[in-house]
Design a protein around this motif. Structure first.
Motif, PDB file in Angstrom:
ATOM      1  N   SER A  36       0.822  -1.216   0.000  1.00 46.71           N
ATOM      2  CA  SER A  36       0.000   0.000   0.000  1.00 46.71           C
ATOM      3  C   SER A  36       0.855   1.266   0.000  1.00 46.71           C
ATOM      4  O   SER A  36       0.424   2.313  -0.494  1.00 46.71           O
ATOM      5  CB  SER A  36      -0.925   0.012   1.223  1.00 46.71           C
ATOM      6  N   ILE A  37       2.087   1.180   0.523  1.00 46.88           N
ATOM      7  CA  ILE A  37       2.909   2.401   0.567  1.00 46.88           C
ATOM      8  C   ILE A  37       3.292   2.855  -0.835  1.00 46.88           C
ATOM      9  O   ILE A  37       3.569   4.035  -1.050  1.00 46.88           O
ATOM     10  CB  ILE A  37       4.182   2.214   1.431  1.00 46.88           C
ATOM     11  N   PHE A  38       3.282   1.928  -1.813  1.00 47.75           N
ATOM     12  CA  PHE A  38       3.649   2.309  -3.171  1.00 47.75           C
ATOM     13  C   PHE A  38       2.498   2.978  -3.917  1.00 47.75           C
ATOM     14  O   PHE A  38       2.679   3.463  -5.027  1.00 47.75           O
ATOM     15  CB  PHE A  38       4.145   1.088  -3.947  1.00 47.75           C
ATOM     16  N   ARG A  39       1.304   2.993  -3.296  1.00 52.18           N
ATOM     17  CA  ARG A  39       0.213   3.788  -3.875  1.00 52.18           C
ATOM     18  C   ARG A  39       0.466   5.263  -3.632  1.00 52.18           C
ATOM     19  O   ARG A  39      -0.154   6.117  -4.265  1.00 52.18           O
ATOM     20  CB  ARG A  39      -1.125   3.371  -3.261  1.00 52.18           C
ATOM     21  N   ASN A  40       1.359   5.550  -2.703  1.00 48.75           N
ATOM     22  CA  ASN A  40       1.748   6.925  -2.414  1.00 48.75           C
ATOM     23  C   ASN A  40       2.791   7.355  -3.444  1.00 48.75           C
ATOM     24  O   ASN A  40       3.857   6.754  -3.556  1.00 48.75           O
ATOM     25  CB  ASN A  40       2.322   7.010  -0.992  1.00 48.75           C
ATOM     26  N   ARG A  41       2.467   8.396  -4.227  1.00 47.01           N
ATOM     27  CA  ARG A  41       3.359   8.817  -5.310  1.00 47.01           C
ATOM     28  C   ARG A  41       4.731   9.234  -4.793  1.00 47.01           C
ATOM     29  O   ARG A  41       5.761   8.932  -5.416  1.00 47.01           O
ATOM     30  CB  ARG A  41       2.734   9.977  -6.087  1.00 47.01           C
ATOM     31  N   THR A  42       4.743   9.909  -3.647  1.00 49.63           N
ATOM     32  CA  THR A  42       6.023  10.348  -3.094  1.00 49.63           C
ATOM     33  C   THR A  42       6.917   9.164  -2.784  1.00 49.63           C
ATOM     34  O   THR A  42       8.112   9.161  -3.107  1.00 49.63           O
ATOM     35  CB  THR A  42       5.803  11.178  -1.820  1.00 49.63           C
ATOM     36  N   VAL A  43       6.362   8.129  -2.154  1.00 49.26           N
ATOM     37  CA  VAL A  43       7.140   6.947  -1.793  1.00 49.26           C
ATOM     38  C   VAL A  43       7.646   6.231  -3.046  1.00 49.26           C
ATOM     39  O   VAL A  43       8.819   5.838  -3.125  1.00 49.26           O
ATOM     40  CB  VAL A  43       6.312   5.985  -0.920  1.00 49.26           C
ATOM     41  N   SER A  44       6.783   6.067  -4.042  1.00 49.14           N
ATOM     42  CA  SER A  44       7.188   5.356  -5.259  1.00 49.14           C
ATOM     43  C   SER A  44       8.316   6.078  -5.974  1.00 49.14           C
ATOM     44  O   SER A  44       9.321   5.474  -6.371  1.00 49.14           O
ATOM     45  CB  SER A  44       5.987   5.205  -6.200  1.00 49.14           C
ATOM     46  N   LEU A  45       8.163   7.401  -6.144  1.00 53.43           N
ATOM     47  CA  LEU A  45       9.192   8.169  -6.844  1.00 53.43           C
ATOM     48  C   LEU A  45      10.478   8.254  -6.031  1.00 53.43           C
ATOM     49  O   LEU A  45      11.584   8.189  -6.583  1.00 53.43           O
ATOM     50  CB  LEU A  45       8.661   9.574  -7.154  1.00 53.43           C
TER      51      LEU A  45
ATOM     52  N   ASN B 262       7.671  11.992   5.630  1.00 50.81           N
ATOM     53  CA  ASN B 262       6.705  13.053   5.906  1.00 50.81           C
ATOM     54  C   ASN B 262       5.329  12.763   5.323  1.00 50.81           C
ATOM     55  O   ASN B 262       4.332  13.353   5.739  1.00 50.81           O
ATOM     56  CB  ASN B 262       7.235  14.373   5.328  1.00 50.81           C
ATOM     57  N   ASP B 263       5.273  11.831   4.364  1.00 47.04           N
ATOM     58  CA  ASP B 263       4.038  11.645   3.592  1.00 47.04           C
ATOM     59  C   ASP B 263       3.352  10.308   3.833  1.00 47.04           C
ATOM     60  O   ASP B 263       2.459   9.933   3.077  1.00 47.04           O
ATOM     61  CB  ASP B 263       4.365  11.793   2.097  1.00 47.04           C
ATOM     62  N   VAL B 264       3.779   9.563   4.861  1.00 43.67           N
ATOM     63  CA  VAL B 264       3.147   8.276   5.152  1.00 43.67           C
ATOM     64  C   VAL B 264       2.616   8.265   6.580  1.00 43.67           C
ATOM     65  O   VAL B 264       3.083   9.032   7.423  1.00 43.67           O
ATOM     66  CB  VAL B 264       4.138   7.099   4.966  1.00 43.67           C
ATOM     67  N   PRO B 265       1.625   7.387   6.872  1.00 42.53           N
ATOM     68  CA  PRO B 265       1.157   7.242   8.248  1.00 42.53           C
ATOM     69  C   PRO B 265       2.304   6.801   9.152  1.00 42.53           C
ATOM     70  O   PRO B 265       3.219   6.100   8.713  1.00 42.53           O
ATOM     71  CB  PRO B 265       0.083   6.157   8.145  1.00 42.53           C
TER      72      PRO B 265
END
Length: 517
Positions: free
Chosen positions: A269-278, A394-397
């Motif tokens: 699920s963390i890779f649904r976050n664009r910041t994490v993927s990039l 900064n961008d994940v739970p």
């Protein structure tokens, strides 16, 4: 959710700084372990009567164990006492270092390197996780800069320290392993005194052992392939097809398991976050530039410029200074102004520039000009490396902080490992073709397995040709590596800047748990 937690402590600035010193000491010796032996390998293999076939494995086994176990350490950090885990990983490192220093044969040394790698994987993953738990993202920039500097200094300074130890008669190669032990023990003591984190236990949580096994097995298979291809067998061969196919199948199975696991090692699920993927993509590409730059420049200094191992280590200092200055200054400015994307983009530009500048080096390039090129590359890596972690954290739970941080660390190491192998193959092929062209039948003497010419015993005219061959080959690998730096720049350009949170990871976790997330 059934939990058991200590009251979240209030961390004073002094306590945070003291804990940071402990974490940075631990990270420094963990990173140092992977690089300090590079200039000592010929002496080690000769004294322990090892064969050429195990030469590379003294480095590779440590890297395998470290890279492959990072995601598992990150998951454990989301479930158990982070303080206990980081002390356990540091203790593993001490045990591995002692075994390595007292090794009486190559087999014993390789086993010790696996133990060192397990400990190093824990330290590199957990240090940034612990830091994020203690410090709000808004204040994290200056500390992230320090950690980026420590990572870079440990990576680049290792060959220098190893060269000095080997060249010092009353020390010798065994001190490449012993030297980190007192610093590691000091780190354990400091963390025991200063690190106070809440312990959160979820009784329903279980470790996904099958997922962990598949991830470690798949990654290890690919790393073994990348370290052996081009040396033990051709890149285009049956061995390559078999190992790559097996590694990919294991990782595909890991993805299927992780998609359905109750508590996956790497939450997809963390890779649904664009910041994490990039940030993950960019981290892998930064790893290529960081490790490739240090490994191949050291060889260029010795074979093309005729420097000793110790001198080659000293000539790597401009890269350290560039990384140190950029990461610390950027960290301070991020903390002051709360803006971070501009530093990532600038880092990408500097990294592309540094790779292109280094692709112009020759055997006649002055040390000053090479130093300038290296400084530019160091600035780029310093601006990107830890700030990518900061942007993702900064961008994940808060509950995914451990998994996110370890995933970025994992891909950075994986990119470095595979990148070094691939660029090394480019260099080897270029050296072999140039040697064959200039020496004819003698070319094989310069391109044998794990063999490099001893230029100190060569006639001046032959030495000049060898220097030119290795300079040309080294320049080419930086040209080949430049597109990876461009891709890293594109990745960070598409990351959306978000305001840095004002609360620490532990405070956010407590709020998420109270809200039932």
């Amino acid at each position: 959710m059934s939990t058991e937690a200590e009251a979240t402590p209030v961390h004073s600035k002094r306590e945070v700084v003291q804990a940071m010193w402990g974490l940075m000491l631990g990270m420094f010796v963990a990173i140092l372990a992977g690089t300090v032996v590079s200039n000592a390998l010929p002496r080690i293999v000769a004294e322990l009567e090892g064969s050429q076939s195990v030469f590379a494995w003294i480095v590779t086994t440590e890297l395998l164990a470290m890279t492959a176990t990072v995601p598992l350490w990150g998951k454990l950090a989301d479930l158990y006492s982070r303080k206990l885990l980081i002390q356990a990983s540091l203790s593993l490192f001490v045990v591995g270092s002692l075994i390595a220093g007292f090794s009486q044969n190559i087999e014993m040394l390789i086993v010790s390197r696996v133990v060192q790698g397990l400990g190093a994987g824990g330290v590199t993953a957990l240090a940034t996780i612990v830091m994020a738990a203690m410090i709000p993202p808004r204040e994290l920039g200056k500390y992230s800069g320090m950690f980026g500097a420590v990572f870079g200094v440990g990576t680049v300074a290792g060959p220098l320290i190893g060269g000095v130890l080997v060249d010092t008669s009353w020390l010798g190669w065994r001190w490449c392993f012993f030297i980190g032990i007192p610093f590691t023990l000091a780190a354990i003591y400091m963390l025991q005194r200063t690190l106070h984190l809440p312990i959160v236990r979820n009784e329903k949580t279980k470790i996904d052992y099958l997922g962990a096994f598949l991830i470690v097995s798949g990654v290890s298979t690919l790393l073994i392939w990348s370290s052996l291809a081009g040396q033990k067998f051709e890149w285009a061969s049956g061995w390559t097809a078999g190992l790559v196919s097996l590694g990919v199948l294991l990782l595909v199975a890991a993805v299927r398991v992780e998609a359905t696991a109750h508590d996956p090692i790497v939450p997809l699920s963390i890779f649904r976050n664009r910041t994490v993927s990039l940030a993950t993509i960019a981290s892998a590409l930064v790893g290529i530039a960081m490790f490739g730059g240090t490994v191949f420049l050291s060889q260029y200094f010795q074979l093309s410029l005729g420097k000793t191992p110790t001198q080659a280590g000293l000539l790597g200092l401009p890269l350290i200074f560039g990384l140190l200055i950029s990461s610390t200054v950027a960290g301070q400015l991020i903390t002051k102004f709360g803006k971070w994307k501009a530093f990532l983009v600038a880092g990408g530009v500097f990294m592309v520039g540094g790779m292109l500048l280094l692709s112009t080096i020759t055997a006649q390039t002055t040390v000053f000009m090479v130093s300038v090129h290296m400084f530019v590359l160091g600035v780029g890596v310093g601006l990107m490396m830890q700030n990518l972690v900061l942007a993702a954290q900064n961008d994940v739970p808060a509950k995914d902080l451990g998994a996110t941080t370890s995933t970025l660390t994992f891909f950075r190491s994986l990119g470095g490992a595979i990148g070094v192998s691939a660029l090394g193959a480019v260099l080897a092929n270029k050296v072999a073709s140039q040697a064959a062209e200039k020496f004819g039948a003698m070319g094989g003497a310069t391109g044998g397995e794990n063999k490099v010419p001893d230029i100190s015993v060569l006639p001046p005219e032959i030495k000049a040709v060898i220097a030119d061959i290795y300079a040309t080959a080294t320049a080419e690998i930086f040209l080949v590596g430049a597109p990876f730096a461009v891709l890293a720049l594109l990745a960070v350009a598409f990351i959306k800047e978000k305001p840095l949170k004002e609360t620490s990871g532990d405070d956010r976790l407590a709020a998420e748990m109270a809200a039932g997330h």
